[in-house]
Scaffold this motif. Structure first.
Motif, short mmCIF file in Angstrom:
data_model
loop_
_atom_site.label_atom_id
_atom_site.label_comp_id
_atom_site.label_asym_id
_atom_site.label_seq_id
_atom_site.Cartn_x
_atom_site.Cartn_y
_atom_site.Cartn_z
N LEU A 177 35.58 12.40 17.61
CA LEU A 177 34.31 12.55 18.31
C LEU A 177 33.97 14.03 18.54
O LEU A 177 32.80 14.40 18.57
CB LEU A 177 34.34 11.81 19.64
CG LEU A 177 34.42 10.28 19.52
CD1 LEU A 177 34.32 9.64 20.89
CD2 LEU A 177 33.33 9.74 18.61
N GLY A 178 35.01 14.85 18.71
CA GLY A 178 34.76 16.27 18.87
C GLY A 178 34.01 16.86 17.70
O GLY A 178 33.15 17.73 17.85
N ILE A 179 34.30 16.36 16.50
CA ILE A 179 33.60 16.81 15.30
C ILE A 179 32.23 16.14 15.18
O ILE A 179 31.22 16.80 14.92
CB ILE A 179 34.46 16.53 14.06
CG1 ILE A 179 35.74 17.37 14.11
CG2 ILE A 179 33.68 16.82 12.78
CD1 ILE A 179 36.75 17.02 13.04
N LEU A 180 32.21 14.82 15.39
CA LEU A 180 30.94 14.09 15.24
C LEU A 180 29.89 14.53 16.26
O LEU A 180 28.69 14.45 15.99
CB LEU A 180 31.19 12.58 15.39
CG LEU A 180 32.00 11.93 14.26
CD1 LEU A 180 32.21 10.45 14.57
CD2 LEU A 180 31.32 12.10 12.92
N TYR A 181 30.34 15.00 17.41
CA TYR A 181 29.42 15.37 18.49
C TYR A 181 28.85 16.78 18.34
O TYR A 181 27.99 17.19 19.12
CB TYR A 181 30.12 15.28 19.84
CG TYR A 181 30.28 13.88 20.39
CD1 TYR A 181 29.79 12.76 19.71
CD2 TYR A 181 30.94 13.67 21.60
CE1 TYR A 181 29.94 11.49 20.22
CE2 TYR A 181 31.09 12.39 22.12
CZ TYR A 181 30.60 11.30 21.42
OH TYR A 181 30.75 10.04 21.93
N LEU A 182 29.30 17.55 17.36
CA LEU A 182 28.86 18.94 17.22
C LEU A 182 27.33 19.09 17.21
O LEU A 182 26.80 20.04 17.82
CB LEU A 182 29.47 19.57 15.97
CG LEU A 182 30.96 19.94 16.08
CD1 LEU A 182 31.48 20.41 14.74
CD2 LEU A 182 31.17 21.00 17.15
N PRO A 183 26.57 18.21 16.55
CA PRO A 183 25.11 18.37 16.57
C PRO A 183 24.49 18.34 17.96
O PRO A 183 23.42 18.90 18.18
CB PRO A 183 24.62 17.19 15.71
CG PRO A 183 25.75 16.90 14.79
CD PRO A 183 26.98 17.14 15.61
N PHE A 184 25.18 17.69 18.92
CA PHE A 184 24.65 17.64 20.28
C PHE A 184 24.56 19.03 20.91
O PHE A 184 23.79 19.25 21.85
CB PHE A 184 25.52 16.74 21.17
CG PHE A 184 25.28 15.28 20.96
CD1 PHE A 184 24.17 14.65 21.50
CD2 PHE A 184 26.17 14.51 20.21
CE1 PHE A 184 23.94 13.29 21.30
CE2 PHE A 184 25.96 13.16 20.01
CZ PHE A 184 24.83 12.54 20.55
N LEU A 185 25.35 19.97 20.41
CA LEU A 185 25.31 21.33 20.96
C LEU A 185 23.98 22.01 20.69
O LEU A 185 23.65 23.01 21.31
CB LEU A 185 26.45 22.16 20.38
CG LEU A 185 27.87 21.69 20.73
CD1 LEU A 185 28.90 22.56 20.02
CD2 LEU A 185 28.11 21.71 22.23
N LEU A 186 23.19 21.44 19.78
CA LEU A 186 21.88 22.00 19.46
C LEU A 186 20.77 21.36 20.29
O LEU A 186 19.62 21.79 20.21
CB LEU A 186 21.58 21.81 17.96
CG LEU A 186 22.60 22.42 16.99
CD1 LEU A 186 22.22 22.06 15.56
CD2 LEU A 186 22.69 23.92 17.17
N LEU A 187 21.12 20.34 21.07
CA LEU A 187 20.14 19.60 21.86
C LEU A 187 20.31 19.91 23.35
O LEU A 187 21.37 20.39 23.77
CB LEU A 187 20.31 18.10 21.63
CG LEU A 187 20.14 17.60 20.19
CD1 LEU A 187 20.48 16.12 20.10
CD2 LEU A 187 18.73 17.86 19.70
N PRO A 188 19.29 19.65 24.17
CA PRO A 188 19.44 19.83 25.62
C PRO A 188 20.59 18.97 26.15
O PRO A 188 20.87 17.89 25.62
CB PRO A 188 18.09 19.34 26.17
CG PRO A 188 17.14 19.53 25.03
CD PRO A 188 17.92 19.24 23.79
#
Length: 237
Positions: free
Chosen positions: A20-31
């Motif tokens: 999940l640490g890898i899959l969640y990376l795109p969330f760092l670009l969102l609020p």
């Protein structure tokens, strides 16, 4: 059997966290608000694994005492479990934590993205002022501040030294403080590899209203948390 189950859980925890640490990376670009559901999913998977693999469940009492809007929560700290559960109990908790945690790959990135309250305790009084500044900003967003007054995990039956951070928050923010007692260390202790089967119990106590002098507040806070934690520890056997 406990050793084997604990080993399997650790492998599961590392695997699911890495994935999940890898899959969640795109969330760092969102609020940050878009990341809370993902964070809760990770916590549910971790606690679900703890229940299924180690036979370690949890029970929460006194949910009505927890703040839903801006508020302060002061919790006993005995286990890594304590740092997970508030993500499920509160709408948007901002936890007071050591600044060093922000430098942990992946995990630290997400803590920073969620605007947790990171404090460099080596700075003394300046660290308290920085904590207050961050706390005011998080409260203005409608969030709940969670602090572990002992500053580190303690051993069941051995009360830790309550640090001045919670007194500073109580005095300067003028908000009720909800004490939280628990017995997590009886099952998943500090630096312990084994996770005992059973049921961790957490109890949120009636809030301490603002207006007390510091010595009175600290005495009531510590007395309530330690008394109820001792009761829960006795129930753990």
């Amino acid at each position: 059997m406990t050793l084997l189950r604990s080993l399997l859980f650790n492998l599961y925890f590392l695997s699911i966290s890495a994935l999940l640490g890898i899959l969640y990376l795109p969330f760092l670009l969102l609020p940050p608000r878009h990341f809370w559901p993902a964070a809760r999913l990770w916590v549910r998977l971790v606690l679900g694994g703890l229940r299924l693999i180690c036979g370690l469940d949890s029970q929460v009492e006194g949910r009505e005492n927890l703040p839903r809007g801006p508020g302060l929560v002061a919790a006993k700290h005995q286990s890594a479990w304590d740092t997970l559960i508030f993500t499920l109990l509160l709408p948007a908790p901002a936890m007071v934590l050591k600044r060093e945690l922000l430098h942990v790959p992946f995990f630290g990135w997400y803590l920073r993205h969620l605007d947790m309250i990171a404090v460099d305790r080596r700075r003394g009084a300046a660290a308290l002022q920085d904590m207050l500044r961050q706390a005011r900003a998080r409260l203005a967003e409608g969030r709940q501040i969670v602090i572990f007054p002992e500053g580190t995990r303690s051993t069941p039956g051995v009360p830790g030294r309550y640090q001045p951070g919670i007194a500073a928050l109580y005095k300067n923010l003028g908000l009720p403080v909800t004490p939280v007692a628990l017995n997590s260390g009886c099952y998943w202790g500090r630096r312990a590899f084994n996770k005992r089967p059973g049921t961790i119990r957490l109890r949120a106590l009636p809030p301490i209203q603002p207006g007390l002098e510091r010595p009175q507040f600290m005495e009531r806070l510590k007395g309530n948390i330690e008394r109820v934690s001792a009761e829960l520890e006795q129930q753990a056997g």
